[in-house]
Design a protein around this motif. Structure first.
Motif, short mmCIF file in Angstrom:
data_model
loop_
_atom_site.label_atom_id
_atom_site.label_comp_id
_atom_site.label_asym_id
_atom_site.label_seq_id
_atom_site.Cartn_x
_atom_site.Cartn_y
_atom_site.Cartn_z
N ASN A 1 72.39 38.40 -4.31
CA ASN A 1 72.59 38.51 -2.86
C ASN A 1 71.85 39.74 -2.31
O ASN A 1 71.14 40.43 -3.04
CB ASN A 1 74.07 38.53 -2.50
N GLU A 2 72.04 40.01 -1.02
CA GLU A 2 71.30 41.08 -0.36
C GLU A 2 71.57 42.46 -0.94
O GLU A 2 70.74 43.37 -0.83
CB GLU A 2 71.62 41.10 1.14
N THR A 3 72.71 42.64 -1.60
CA THR A 3 73.05 43.94 -2.17
C THR A 3 72.70 44.04 -3.65
O THR A 3 73.07 45.01 -4.31
CB THR A 3 74.54 44.23 -1.98
N THR B 1 55.57 37.90 3.90
CA THR B 1 56.12 36.58 3.60
C THR B 1 57.48 36.78 2.93
O THR B 1 57.57 37.34 1.84
CB THR B 1 55.20 35.77 2.67
N THR B 2 58.52 36.32 3.58
CA THR B 2 59.86 36.45 3.01
C THR B 2 60.32 35.13 2.43
O THR B 2 59.80 34.06 2.75
CB THR B 2 60.87 36.92 4.07
N MET B 3 61.31 35.22 1.56
CA MET B 3 61.90 34.04 0.93
C MET B 3 63.32 33.86 1.43
O MET B 3 64.03 34.85 1.68
CB MET B 3 61.87 34.19 -0.60
N GLY B 4 63.71 32.61 1.57
CA GLY B 4 65.10 32.30 1.87
C GLY B 4 65.69 31.45 0.76
O GLY B 4 65.00 30.59 0.19
N THR C 1 72.48 27.81 -0.53
CA THR C 1 73.35 26.83 -1.18
C THR C 1 74.54 26.62 -0.25
O THR C 1 74.60 27.17 0.85
CB THR C 1 73.86 27.34 -2.55
N ARG C 2 75.49 25.87 -0.72
CA ARG C 2 76.70 25.65 0.08
C ARG C 2 77.45 26.95 0.32
O ARG C 2 78.09 27.15 1.36
CB ARG C 2 77.61 24.63 -0.63
N ASP C 3 77.37 27.86 -0.65
CA ASP C 3 78.14 29.11 -0.56
C ASP C 3 77.29 30.35 -0.32
O ASP C 3 77.84 31.44 -0.09
CB ASP C 3 78.95 29.31 -1.85
N GLU C 4 75.97 30.22 -0.40
CA GLU C 4 75.10 31.38 -0.24
C GLU C 4 74.06 31.12 0.84
O GLU C 4 73.51 30.03 0.93
CB GLU C 4 74.37 31.71 -1.56
N TYR C 5 73.81 32.14 1.65
CA TYR C 5 72.75 32.06 2.68
C TYR C 5 72.05 33.42 2.67
O TYR C 5 72.49 34.36 3.32
CB TYR C 5 73.35 31.76 4.05
N ILE C 6 70.96 33.49 1.90
CA ILE C 6 70.27 34.76 1.69
C ILE C 6 68.87 34.66 2.29
O ILE C 6 68.08 33.80 1.87
CB ILE C 6 70.19 35.11 0.19
N THR C 7 68.56 35.50 3.24
CA THR C 7 67.26 35.47 3.89
C THR C 7 66.61 36.85 3.81
O THR C 7 67.24 37.84 3.42
CB THR C 7 67.38 35.07 5.37
N GLY C 8 65.34 36.91 4.19
CA GLY C 8 64.63 38.19 4.21
C GLY C 8 64.34 38.76 2.84
O GLY C 8 64.17 39.97 2.69
#
Length: 217
Positions: free
Chosen positions: A172-174, A97-100, A103-110
Motif C-alpha cells: 500500500n501507500e505506506t 508515469t504512475t501505476m494504479g 482489487t475489491r479491497d485495495e485502491y492504490i494510485t500514484g
C-alpha cells in the motif's frame, strides 16, 4: 455657396478617411484573431494526436510467489509487467508515469517509478524483487528492468524498440505489503502525463503452485 460646398466636401473626406481607418483596424484585429485561433487549433490537434497515438502496451503479467514462505497457501507477492510502446508512439517518460493497482479491497494510485534502473544482462528479476522488498520504507514504487534496449539507454525514458519489465512488489501507500490471494480479481493501470492510459484486468488462479505464474493474457 461654393464655400459651403467646399466645407461639405472636406467633411465627407474626413468621414471617408475615418471609415477607412476603422475598417483597416478591424481587418487587422480579425487577422490577428484568426492567426491565434489557427495556432490554438494546431496545438489542440497536435496534443489530441499525441494522446491517441502515445501509449504503453502491456504484453504480459507474471505473478511472483515466495512458495517457501507460504507453504501450501501461496499468494502473489509481486507483479512483473512486461511493456513496450505501441506502434507509432512517441517516447514516454516513466518519471511522469504512475501505476494504479486495484482489487475489491485495495485502491492504490500514484505508484511512481524508482530511479534505480536494472537490465537483464546483470540482474535477474528475482534480484529486482528482493531489492524492491528491502526498499519498502513508508511508500511503494515500481522498478524498471530492461529486457531489450537497442541503444543501451537504460533510463526512465521508454523508447521505440525497447522492452522492459515493471516490477511492483504489492504494497500500500505506506509500504506495507499486501500479497494477492488466490482467486482474486485485480486491475493494473499505467497513467502517463501525456498519452493514453493503459488498463488491464486479470484473476489469480484458485491455487498457486509455481514461483512464477502467468496472470495476463
Amino acid at each position: 455657396m461654393k464655400e459651403e460646398r467646399g466645407a461639405i466636401g472636406i467633411g465627407t473626406l474626413i468621414v471617408f478617411i475615418a471609415l477607412v481607418l476603422v475598417a483597416a483596424v478591424a481587418a487587422a484585429v480579425l487577422l490577428h484573431t484568426s492567426a491565434i485561433l489557427q495556432e490554438r487549433a494546431f496545438e489542440v490537434g497536435r496534443d489530441a494526436t499525441y494522446d491517441v497515438s502515445s501509449k504503453i502496451l502491456i504484453l504480459r503479467v507474471y505473478g511472483y510467489s515466495n512458495l517457501s514462505y507460504y507453504n501450501n497457501n501461496s499468494k502473489v507477492d509481486a507483479l512483473i509487467i512486461t511493456v513496450k510502446l505501441s506502434s507509432g508512439s512517441d517516447n514516454i517518460d516513466l518519471n511522469y508515469t504512475t501505476m494504479g493497482y486495484y482489487t475489491r479491497d485495495e485502491y492504490i494510485t500514484g505508484i511512481s517509478v524508482n530511479d534505480t534502473i536494472f537490465n537483464s544482462e546483470g540482474t535477474s528479476v528475482l534480484d529486482v524483487i528482493k531489492y524492491a522488498e528491502n526498499s519498502l520504507k513508508n511508500k511503494t514504487q515500481y522498478y524498471v528492468r530492461y529486457l531489450i534496449s537497442p541503444n543501451g539507454d537504460y533510463d526512465e525514458i521508454l523508447q521505440k524498440g525497447e522492452v522492459a519489465e515493471l516490477v511492483y512488489v504489492i504494497a500500500n501507500e505506506t509500504g506495507v505489503k499486501r500479497p494477492l490471494p488466490p482467486g482474486t480479481d485485480f486491475r493494473i493501470a499505467l497513467i502517463p502525463k501525456t498519452g493514453s492510459i493503459t488498463e488491464i484486468g486479470a484473476t489469480t488462479p484458485s491455487r498457486i503452485y509455481d514461483t512464477y505464474t502467468l496472470l495476463y493474457p
